[in-house]
Design a protein around this motif. Structure first.
Motif, PDB file in Angstrom:
ATOM      1  N   GLU A 385       0.837  -1.196   0.000  1.00  0.00           N
ATOM      2  CA  GLU A 385       0.000   0.000   0.000  1.00  0.00           C
ATOM      3  C   GLU A 385       0.873   1.247   0.000  1.00  0.00           C
ATOM      4  N   ARG A 386       0.388   2.269  -0.682  1.00  0.00           N
ATOM      5  CA  ARG A 386       1.003   3.588  -0.582  1.00  0.00           C
ATOM      6  C   ARG A 386      -0.098   4.602  -0.297  1.00  0.00           C
ATOM      7  N   LEU A 387       0.327   5.787   0.108  1.00  0.00           N
ATOM      8  CA  LEU A 387      -0.611   6.865   0.427  1.00  0.00           C
ATOM      9  C   LEU A 387      -0.392   8.031  -0.518  1.00  0.00           C
ATOM     10  N   GLU A 388      -1.482   8.628  -0.938  1.00  0.00           N
ATOM     11  CA  GLU A 388      -1.374   9.827  -1.769  1.00  0.00           C
ATOM     12  C   GLU A 388      -2.326  10.889  -1.228  1.00  0.00           C
ATOM     13  N   PRO A 389      -1.968  12.165  -1.340  1.00  0.00           N
ATOM     14  CA  PRO A 389      -2.804  13.243  -0.787  1.00  0.00           C
ATOM     15  C   PRO A 389      -4.188  13.277  -1.432  1.00  0.00           C
ATOM     16  N   ALA A 390      -5.208  13.524  -0.574  1.00  0.00           N
ATOM     17  CA  ALA A 390      -6.579  13.654  -1.064  1.00  0.00           C
ATOM     18  C   ALA A 390      -7.202  14.989  -0.652  1.00  0.00           C
ATOM     19  N   GLU A 391      -6.928  15.450   0.584  1.00  0.00           N
ATOM     20  CA  GLU A 391      -7.436  16.732   1.067  1.00  0.00           C
ATOM     21  C   GLU A 391      -6.340  17.435   1.851  1.00  0.00           C
ATOM     22  N   LYS A 392      -6.248  18.748   1.725  1.00  0.00           N
ATOM     23  CA  LYS A 392      -5.239  19.520   2.436  1.00  0.00           C
ATOM     24  C   LYS A 392      -5.721  19.903   3.836  1.00  0.00           C
ATOM     25  N   PRO A 393      -4.787  20.092   4.784  1.00  0.00           N
ATOM     26  CA  PRO A 393      -5.167  20.541   6.129  1.00  0.00           C
ATOM     27  C   PRO A 393      -5.538  22.021   6.144  1.00  0.00           C
ATOM     28  N   GLU A 394      -6.161  22.451   7.242  1.00  0.00           N
ATOM     29  CA  GLU A 394      -6.628  23.835   7.361  1.00  0.00           C
ATOM     30  C   GLU A 394      -5.516  24.820   7.692  1.00  0.00           C
ATOM     31  N   GLY A 395      -4.492  24.364   8.413  1.00  0.00           N
ATOM     32  CA  GLY A 395      -3.421  25.263   8.821  1.00  0.00           C
ATOM     33  C   GLY A 395      -3.571  25.778  10.237  1.00  0.00           C
ATOM     34  N   ILE A 396      -4.266  25.031  11.110  1.00  0.00           N
ATOM     35  CA  ILE A 396      -4.464  25.411  12.506  1.00  0.00           C
ATOM     36  C   ILE A 396      -3.886  24.322  13.404  1.00  0.00           C
ATOM     37  N   PRO A 397      -3.662  24.584  14.701  1.00  0.00           N
ATOM     38  CA  PRO A 397      -3.105  23.567  15.590  1.00  0.00           C
ATOM     39  C   PRO A 397      -3.910  22.267  15.577  1.00  0.00           C
ATOM     40  N   TYR A 398      -3.198  21.144  15.553  1.00  0.00           N
ATOM     41  CA  TYR A 398      -3.783  19.801  15.603  1.00  0.00           C
ATOM     42  C   TYR A 398      -4.730  19.535  14.432  1.00  0.00           C
ATOM     43  N   ASP A 399      -4.483  20.133  13.284  1.00  0.00           N
ATOM     44  CA  ASP A 399      -5.331  19.899  12.119  1.00  0.00           C
ATOM     45  C   ASP A 399      -4.793  18.729  11.298  1.00  0.00           C
ATOM     46  N   TYR A 400      -5.570  18.329  10.328  1.00  0.00           N
ATOM     47  CA  TYR A 400      -5.161  17.242   9.457  1.00  0.00           C
ATOM     48  C   TYR A 400      -5.947  17.350   8.159  1.00  0.00           C
ATOM     49  N   GLY A 401      -5.421  16.753   7.114  1.00  0.00           N
ATOM     50  CA  GLY A 401      -6.146  16.662   5.853  1.00  0.00           C
ATOM     51  C   GLY A 401      -6.677  15.252   5.694  1.00  0.00           C
ATOM     52  N   ARG A 402      -6.392  14.661   4.573  1.00  0.00           N
ATOM     53  CA  ARG A 402      -6.749  13.252   4.369  1.00  0.00           C
ATOM     54  C   ARG A 402      -5.889  12.703   3.249  1.00  0.00           C
ATOM     55  N   LEU A 403      -5.454  11.465   3.452  1.00  0.00           N
ATOM     56  CA  LEU A 403      -4.720  10.767   2.414  1.00  0.00           C
ATOM     57  C   LEU A 403      -5.540   9.585   1.919  1.00  0.00           C
ATOM     58  N   ARG A 404      -5.203   9.113   0.742  1.00  0.00           N
ATOM     59  CA  ARG A 404      -5.930   8.006   0.114  1.00  0.00           C
ATOM     60  C   ARG A 404      -5.004   6.798   0.009  1.00  0.00           C
ATOM     61  N   LEU A 405      -5.529   5.619   0.367  1.00  0.00           N
ATOM     62  CA  LEU A 405      -4.767   4.383   0.244  1.00  0.00           C
ATOM     63  C   LEU A 405      -4.858   3.847  -1.177  1.00  0.00           C
ATOM     64  N   VAL A 406      -3.720   3.457  -1.697  1.00  0.00           N
ATOM     65  CA  VAL A 406      -3.657   2.851  -3.020  1.00  0.00           C
ATOM     66  C   VAL A 406      -2.922   1.525  -2.893  1.00  0.00           C
ATOM     67  N   VAL A 407      -3.526   0.449  -3.382  1.00  0.00           N
ATOM     68  CA  VAL A 407      -2.885  -0.864  -3.374  1.00  0.00           C
ATOM     69  C   VAL A 407      -2.210  -1.081  -4.724  1.00  0.00           C
ATOM     70  N   GLU A 408      -0.949  -1.521  -4.666  1.00  0.00           N
ATOM     71  CA  GLU A 408      -0.179  -1.707  -5.896  1.00  0.00           C
ATOM     72  C   GLU A 408       0.668  -2.964  -5.781  1.00  0.00           C
ATOM     73  N   PRO A 409       1.228  -3.460  -6.889  1.00  0.00           N
ATOM     74  CA  PRO A 409       2.100  -4.632  -6.827  1.00  0.00           C
ATOM     75  C   PRO A 409       3.323  -4.353  -5.955  1.00  0.00           C
ATOM     76  N   TRP A 410       3.779  -5.384  -5.237  1.00  0.00           N
ATOM     77  CA  TRP A 410       4.979  -5.253  -4.408  1.00  0.00           C
ATOM     78  C   TRP A 410       6.199  -5.035  -5.285  1.00  0.00           C
ATOM     79  N   GLN A 411       7.044  -4.111  -4.872  1.00  0.00           N
ATOM     80  CA  GLN A 411       8.315  -3.863  -5.520  1.00  0.00           C
ATOM     81  C   GLN A 411       9.409  -3.842  -4.470  1.00  0.00           C
ATOM     82  N   ASP A 412      10.536  -4.425  -4.773  1.00  0.00           N
ATOM     83  CA  ASP A 412      11.651  -4.460  -3.827  1.00  0.00           C
ATOM     84  C   ASP A 412      12.465  -3.178  -3.951  1.00  0.00           C
ATOM     85  N   ASP A 413      11.922  -2.067  -3.434  1.00  0.00           N
ATOM     86  CA  ASP A 413      12.630  -0.786  -3.469  1.00  0.00           C
ATOM     87  C   ASP A 413      13.800  -0.839  -2.496  1.00  0.00           C
ATOM     88  N   THR A 414      14.843  -0.117  -2.810  1.00  0.00           N
ATOM     89  CA  THR A 414      15.984  -0.018  -1.892  1.00  0.00           C
ATOM     90  C   THR A 414      15.776   1.180  -1.001  1.00  0.00           C
TER      91      THR A 414
END
Length: 414
Positions: A385-414
């Motif tokens: 699985e990898r994550l890609e941005p979906a929504e940006k945060p607001e810019g205030i303390p303890y804020d968050y946006g949202r990321l999207r999960l993407v399932v892909e073939p396994w690769q032996d990255d270094t």
């Protein structure tokens, strides 16, 4: 797309570290942000700390809150910020709690933790101070957005030791730092820490502005394998030197690293003591978080808006403690889990890992991407699985946006 877990026979697990009959429903451990004022402006800071809130609790209000915590059964309070030491009444609060039998500790970046301050905290009853060191200078200083902060953090560790305060260190694990786990551990070990913890950088606050810094979920296998190897090697080194377990550095991981891989018991157990394992989010079960303006959450790391039960200036702390925003982990069932975690064989024990991490990553709790068992299961299926941005945060303390999960073939990255 959610990949399906593969069920298997669950191994025998050791006894739980916390006694639910005795401790459930008491704020045994409180983490208290006493100011947002900070002498750093770290680029991965979840609270976006730099300036004090305009309406932070007064000294009198803090002491009154300390009395409430004692009455409710708190046994340890960790002071944080911002930088807690930047409040002139920090040592006063420490002494007040210590005199009432509470173990007081502090977590800090250490930039301004002078020997004079350390001695004052020692006199006030401070039992331990944890200083964050997130890799070698080039990584640490980049994350902290301050050249020289790595050297300052090491000086802070030395100042604490000279003052007679037990030291520990925490390390943020992300794409910039994970290659330097062993190097960082050995450095702080050589500066005399008694405990070392690794914890994921989480997409909250300024870190949410830097999704490219987040550890890829499949890397959890490499990270946990390395930490487990270090812990085994240290045990062998100490045994060869004839040191008893209580003199070993307590190597472990935070609540958002794990879960249920081959190292679970090793990583979560204290040297020479009862074995332990991850048994679910403790927010509002055994822990409480207090923000510097009096807002109360079940865990200090949780985002403010979804998890604030109210303000202790307006509502008694004991009433806030029983509100659903805080006690969710006491009342939750597997029915709230989703994605991979919903069908996982460990679901009823793990309850989808760290609520904070999953919520600020995917927009709600109940599905935890950074999991050893999950990554290893997917790897056997030739997936990751990898994550890609979906929504940006607001810019205030303890804020968050949202990321999207993407399932892909396994690769032996270094």
């Amino acid at each position: 797309m959610d990949a399906a877990p593969v069920r298997k026979t669950r191994p025998k697990l050791p006894a739980r570290a916390v006694d639910p009959e005795k401790d459930l429903g008491k704020p045994i451990y409180a983490v208290w942000e006493i100011t947002l004022r900070c002498d750093h402006a770290c680029d991965h800071c979840g609270s976006r700390a730099v300036r004090a809130r305009p309406d932070e609790l007064t000294t009198a209000e803090m002491l009154e809150t300390a009395d409430k915590l004692v009455q409710m059964g708190s046994r340890e309070v960790t002071l944080i910020g911002g930088e807690a030491y930047l409040r002139d009444d920090c040592a006063e609060l420490c002494a007040y709690l210590s005199e009432r039998g509470v173990r007081v500790t502090m977590q800090t970046g250490g930039r301004g933790l002078t020997l004079e301050r350390c001695k004052a905290f020692k006199d006030a009853g401070m039992k331990a101070i944890g200083v964050s060191i997130d890799g070698p200078p080039e990584v640490h200083d980049l994350l902290r957005s301050s050249r020289g902060s790595h050297a300052a953090a090491l000086r802070a560790l030395d100042n604490c030791r000279e003052a007679g305060i037990v030291t520990s260190s925490n390390m943020q694990i992300n794409r910039l730092s994970w290659h330097f786990i062993r190097q960082t551990y050995e450095e702080v070990r050589d500066h005399g820490v008694r405990a070392w913890r690794a914890q994921l950088t989480v997409p909250m606050g300024r870190a949410a502005d830097r999704p490219e810094w987040l550890l890829e979920p499949w890397r959890i296998i490499d990270v946990m394998d390395e930490i487990a190897a270090i812990k085994r090697e240290e045990a062998e080194r100490n045994a060869a030197a004839g040191r008893p377990p209580e003199q070993m550095v307590n190597i472990g991981v935070g609540n958002n690293l794990g879960y249920y891989g081959p190292h679970e018991e090793l990583i979560r157990s204290l040297p020479g003591l009862t074995s332990s394992y991850w048994s679910g989010c403790s927010a509002g079960k055994y822990t409480i978080g207090i923000e510097s303006d009096g807002r109360v959450k079940g865990c200090p790391s949780l985002p403010t808006h979804p998890y604030t039960a109210g303000n202790l200036r307006d509502i008694p702390l004991e009433e806030l403690w029983e509100r659903p925003e805080i006690r969710f982990a006491r009342d939750r069932t597997v029915d709230e889990l989703w994605g991979f975690c919903r069908g996982c064989y460990y679901a009823d024990i793990c309850m989808a890992g760290c609520s904070w991490t999953s919520h600020v990553t995917l927009g709600k709790r109940g599905n935890m991407p950074w999991c050893y068992h999950r990554a290893a299961t997917l790897k056997k299926q030739g997936l990751r699985e990898r994550l890609e941005p979906a929504e940006k945060p607001e810019g205030i303390p303890y804020d968050y946006g949202r990321l999207r999960l993407v399932v892909e073939p396994w690769q032996d990255d270094t």
